[in-house]
Design a protein around this motif. Structure first.
Motif, PDB file in Angstrom:
ATOM      1  N   ASN A 113       0.849  -1.180   0.000  1.00  0.00           N
ATOM      2  CA  ASN A 113       0.000   0.000   0.000  1.00  0.00           C
ATOM      3  C   ASN A 113       0.889   1.235   0.000  1.00  0.00           C
ATOM      4  O   ASN A 113       1.885   1.282   0.719  1.00  0.00           O
ATOM      5  CB  ASN A 113      -0.886  -0.021   1.241  1.00  0.00           C
ATOM      6  CG  ASN A 113      -1.966   1.018   1.198  1.00  0.00           C
ATOM      7  OD1 ASN A 113      -1.683   2.201   1.192  1.00  0.00           O
ATOM      8  ND2 ASN A 113      -3.204   0.570   1.159  1.00  0.00           N
TER       9      ASN A 113
ATOM     10  N   THR B 256      -2.848  -8.206  -8.461  1.00  0.00           N
ATOM     11  CA  THR B 256      -3.796  -7.132  -8.738  1.00  0.00           C
ATOM     12  C   THR B 256      -3.229  -5.796  -8.296  1.00  0.00           C
ATOM     13  O   THR B 256      -2.631  -5.701  -7.221  1.00  0.00           O
ATOM     14  CB  THR B 256      -5.125  -7.395  -7.983  1.00  0.00           C
ATOM     15  OG1 THR B 256      -5.678  -8.633  -8.444  1.00  0.00           O
ATOM     16  CG2 THR B 256      -6.121  -6.282  -8.194  1.00  0.00           C
TER      17      THR B 256
ATOM     18  N   ILE C 206      -4.562  -1.759  -7.720  1.00  0.00           N
ATOM     19  CA  ILE C 206      -5.806  -1.023  -7.530  1.00  0.00           C
ATOM     20  C   ILE C 206      -5.496   0.436  -7.239  1.00  0.00           C
ATOM     21  O   ILE C 206      -4.605   0.734  -6.444  1.00  0.00           O
ATOM     22  CB  ILE C 206      -6.607  -1.597  -6.336  1.00  0.00           C
ATOM     23  CG1 ILE C 206      -6.970  -3.060  -6.573  1.00  0.00           C
ATOM     24  CG2 ILE C 206      -7.849  -0.753  -6.049  1.00  0.00           C
ATOM     25  CD1 ILE C 206      -7.476  -3.781  -5.330  1.00  0.00           C
TER      26      ILE C 206
ATOM     27  N   ARG D  13      -7.478   3.161  -5.404  1.00  0.00           N
ATOM     28  CA  ARG D  13      -8.674   3.216  -4.553  1.00  0.00           C
ATOM     29  C   ARG D  13      -8.923   4.618  -4.013  1.00  0.00           C
ATOM     30  O   ARG D  13      -8.030   5.238  -3.442  1.00  0.00           O
ATOM     31  CB  ARG D  13      -8.539   2.248  -3.382  1.00  0.00           C
ATOM     32  CG  ARG D  13      -9.761   2.318  -2.440  1.00  0.00           C
ATOM     33  CD  ARG D  13      -9.768   1.239  -1.429  1.00  0.00           C
ATOM     34  NE  ARG D  13      -9.982  -0.029  -2.116  1.00  0.00           N
ATOM     35  CZ  ARG D  13      -9.636  -1.198  -1.595  1.00  0.00           C
ATOM     36  NH1 ARG D  13      -9.070  -1.267  -0.422  1.00  0.00           N
ATOM     37  NH2 ARG D  13      -9.861  -2.305  -2.257  1.00  0.00           N
TER      38      ARG D  13
ATOM     39  N   THR E 178     -13.976   2.974  -3.136  1.00  0.00           N
ATOM     40  CA  THR E 178     -14.192   2.644  -4.546  1.00  0.00           C
ATOM     41  C   THR E 178     -12.870   2.394  -5.254  1.00  0.00           C
ATOM     42  O   THR E 178     -11.930   3.174  -5.130  1.00  0.00           O
ATOM     43  CB  THR E 178     -14.929   3.806  -5.256  1.00  0.00           C
ATOM     44  OG1 THR E 178     -16.182   4.025  -4.609  1.00  0.00           O
ATOM     45  CG2 THR E 178     -15.151   3.507  -6.726  1.00  0.00           C
ATOM     46  N   ASN E 179     -12.812   1.292  -5.999  1.00  0.00           N
ATOM     47  CA  ASN E 179     -11.654   0.992  -6.837  1.00  0.00           C
ATOM     48  C   ASN E 179     -11.859   1.693  -8.180  1.00  0.00           C
ATOM     49  O   ASN E 179     -12.593   1.207  -9.038  1.00  0.00           O
ATOM     50  CB  ASN E 179     -11.498  -0.512  -7.042  1.00  0.00           C
ATOM     51  CG  ASN E 179     -11.197  -1.235  -5.748  1.00  0.00           C
ATOM     52  OD1 ASN E 179     -10.691  -0.653  -4.791  1.00  0.00           O
ATOM     53  ND2 ASN E 179     -11.527  -2.505  -5.701  1.00  0.00           N
TER      54      ASN E 179
ATOM     55  N   ARG F 221      -9.666   2.266 -10.625  1.00  0.00           N
ATOM     56  CA  ARG F 221      -9.074   1.409 -11.657  1.00  0.00           C
ATOM     57  C   ARG F 221      -8.527   0.161 -10.972  1.00  0.00           C
ATOM     58  O   ARG F 221      -8.023   0.221  -9.845  1.00  0.00           O
ATOM     59  CB  ARG F 221      -7.909   2.095 -12.386  1.00  0.00           C
ATOM     60  CG  ARG F 221      -8.318   3.205 -13.305  1.00  0.00           C
ATOM     61  CD  ARG F 221      -9.004   2.660 -14.561  1.00  0.00           C
ATOM     62  NE  ARG F 221      -9.300   3.705 -15.500  1.00  0.00           N
ATOM     63  CZ  ARG F 221     -10.412   4.422 -15.491  1.00  0.00           C
ATOM     64  NH1 ARG F 221     -11.338   4.227 -14.580  1.00  0.00           N
ATOM     65  NH2 ARG F 221     -10.610   5.366 -16.397  1.00  0.00           N
ATOM     66  N   ARG F 222      -8.617  -0.962 -11.691  1.00  0.00           N
ATOM     67  CA  ARG F 222      -8.053  -2.205 -11.181  1.00  0.00           C
ATOM     68  C   ARG F 222      -7.475  -2.987 -12.344  1.00  0.00           C
ATOM     69  O   ARG F 222      -8.102  -3.103 -13.391  1.00  0.00           O
ATOM     70  CB  ARG F 222      -9.127  -3.036 -10.476  1.00  0.00           C
ATOM     71  CG  ARG F 222      -8.557  -4.276  -9.808  1.00  0.00           C
ATOM     72  CD  ARG F 222      -9.598  -5.022  -9.023  1.00  0.00           C
ATOM     73  NE  ARG F 222     -10.074  -6.137  -9.818  1.00  0.00           N
ATOM     74  CZ  ARG F 222     -11.235  -6.743  -9.620  1.00  0.00           C
ATOM     75  NH1 ARG F 222     -12.059  -6.329  -8.695  1.00  0.00           N
ATOM     76  NH2 ARG F 222     -11.586  -7.747 -10.381  1.00  0.00           N
TER      77      ARG F 222
ATOM     78  N   TRP G  79     -13.992   1.804 -13.361  1.00  0.00           N
ATOM     79  CA  TRP G  79     -15.157   2.118 -12.537  1.00  0.00           C
ATOM     80  C   TRP G  79     -15.938   3.290 -13.103  1.00  0.00           C
ATOM     81  O   TRP G  79     -15.369   4.242 -13.638  1.00  0.00           O
ATOM     82  CB  TRP G  79     -14.718   2.459 -11.115  1.00  0.00           C
ATOM     83  CG  TRP G  79     -15.878   2.762 -10.221  1.00  0.00           C
ATOM     84  CD1 TRP G  79     -16.618   1.869  -9.516  1.00  0.00           C
ATOM     85  CD2 TRP G  79     -16.457   4.048  -9.969  1.00  0.00           C
ATOM     86  NE1 TRP G  79     -17.612   2.520  -8.838  1.00  0.00           N
ATOM     87  CE2 TRP G  79     -17.541   3.859  -9.105  1.00  0.00           C
ATOM     88  CE3 TRP G  79     -16.163   5.344 -10.400  1.00  0.00           C
ATOM     89  CZ2 TRP G  79     -18.326   4.901  -8.648  1.00  0.00           C
ATOM     90  CZ3 TRP G  79     -16.949   6.395  -9.964  1.00  0.00           C
ATOM     91  CH2 TRP G  79     -18.019   6.169  -9.083  1.00  0.00           C
TER      92      TRP G  79
ATOM     93  N   ASN H 203     -17.707  -1.583 -11.161  1.00  0.00           N
ATOM     94  CA  ASN H 203     -16.467  -2.181 -11.696  1.00  0.00           C
ATOM     95  C   ASN H 203     -16.744  -3.187 -12.810  1.00  0.00           C
ATOM     96  O   ASN H 203     -15.904  -4.029 -13.101  1.00  0.00           O
ATOM     97  CB  ASN H 203     -15.679  -2.871 -10.583  1.00  0.00           C
ATOM     98  CG  ASN H 203     -14.878  -1.890  -9.780  1.00  0.00           C
ATOM     99  OD1 ASN H 203     -14.472  -0.853 -10.284  1.00  0.00           O
ATOM    100  ND2 ASN H 203     -14.645  -2.205  -8.522  1.00  0.00           N
TER     101      ASN H 203
ATOM    102  N   CYS I 172      -2.985   5.825 -14.866  1.00  0.00           N
ATOM    103  CA  CYS I 172      -3.628   6.603 -13.798  1.00  0.00           C
ATOM    104  C   CYS I 172      -3.013   7.995 -13.637  1.00  0.00           C
ATOM    105  O   CYS I 172      -3.403   8.734 -12.731  1.00  0.00           O
ATOM    106  CB  CYS I 172      -3.539   5.834 -12.484  1.00  0.00           C
ATOM    107  SG  CYS I 172      -4.379   4.234 -12.519  1.00  0.00           S
TER     108      CYS I 172
END
Length: 185
Positions: free
Chosen positions: A47, A73, A75, A77, A83-84, A86-87, A111, A117, A156
């Protein structure tokens, strides 16, 4: 009715905008997550907070299955809502909203308020071999993890700040002490 902290299409668009000066400025912090009956970790989670000009808080999350290090994965968030935005699922498996099976296929989730999603598509901008590698240890995949993270950050619009440096995922301990256990909600 939207409440304070809810994610909207407008908030998601702002977070993904190149104009908000989003950047990683600290190394990823890794933790062992979830535990099996034998006491071993089943996932690692990295994280790192994303800093920007926005008042909205968002994090970049990196999840790796311990026994399937080749399936992971990334993410982006939105923290207030969870809310994610983009993943990216690398070599992931599930069924999408149209009933298409993604079996060990790299795919992205985009999203939106209207679809959540459920907007799933195969990316063309992720630099990795889509096949499962013969040697899929954390150490062997380290270069791929770095490269894919940078590709995801590019989509992103997240830059690397002066305080960021890559932090490799650590080998999980043989047994997790119960006081360190964190289950996913």
């Amino acid at each position: 009715m939207m409440g304070a902290g809810d994610c909207t299409d407008d908030v998601a668009e702002k977070i993904l905008s190149a104009t908000v000066n989003a950047l990683l400025n600290v190394p990823i912090r890794w933790k062992s997550k979830s535990v099996r009956k034998d006491g071993r970790a089943s996932q690692l989670e990295g994280n790192v907070p994303v800093r920007s000009d926005l008042s909205e808080r968002f994090d970049l999350i990196f999840r790796i299955k311990v026994d399937l290090a080749w399936e992971y994965t990334l993410i982006l968030r939105h923290l207030p809502s969870g809310t994610n935005i983009r993943r990216l699922d690398v070599r992931g498996t599930h069924r999408d909203r149209l009933g298409e099976d993604y079996l060990c296929r790299t795919h992205k989730h985009r999203w939106s308020e209207a679809r959540g999603n459920k907007d799933v598509y195969a990316p063309t901008d992720i630099r990795h071999d889509p096949a499962v590698p013969a040697d899929a240890s954390l150490a062997v995949l380290d270069a791929e993890y770095r490269r894919v993270l940078l590709d995801f950050m590019g989509e992103c619009n997240i830059a690397i700040g002066t305080g960021y440096s890559w932090s490799s995922p650590p080998a999980p301990p043989d047994v997790l002490p119960l006081e360190e256990l964190e289950e996913y909600p």
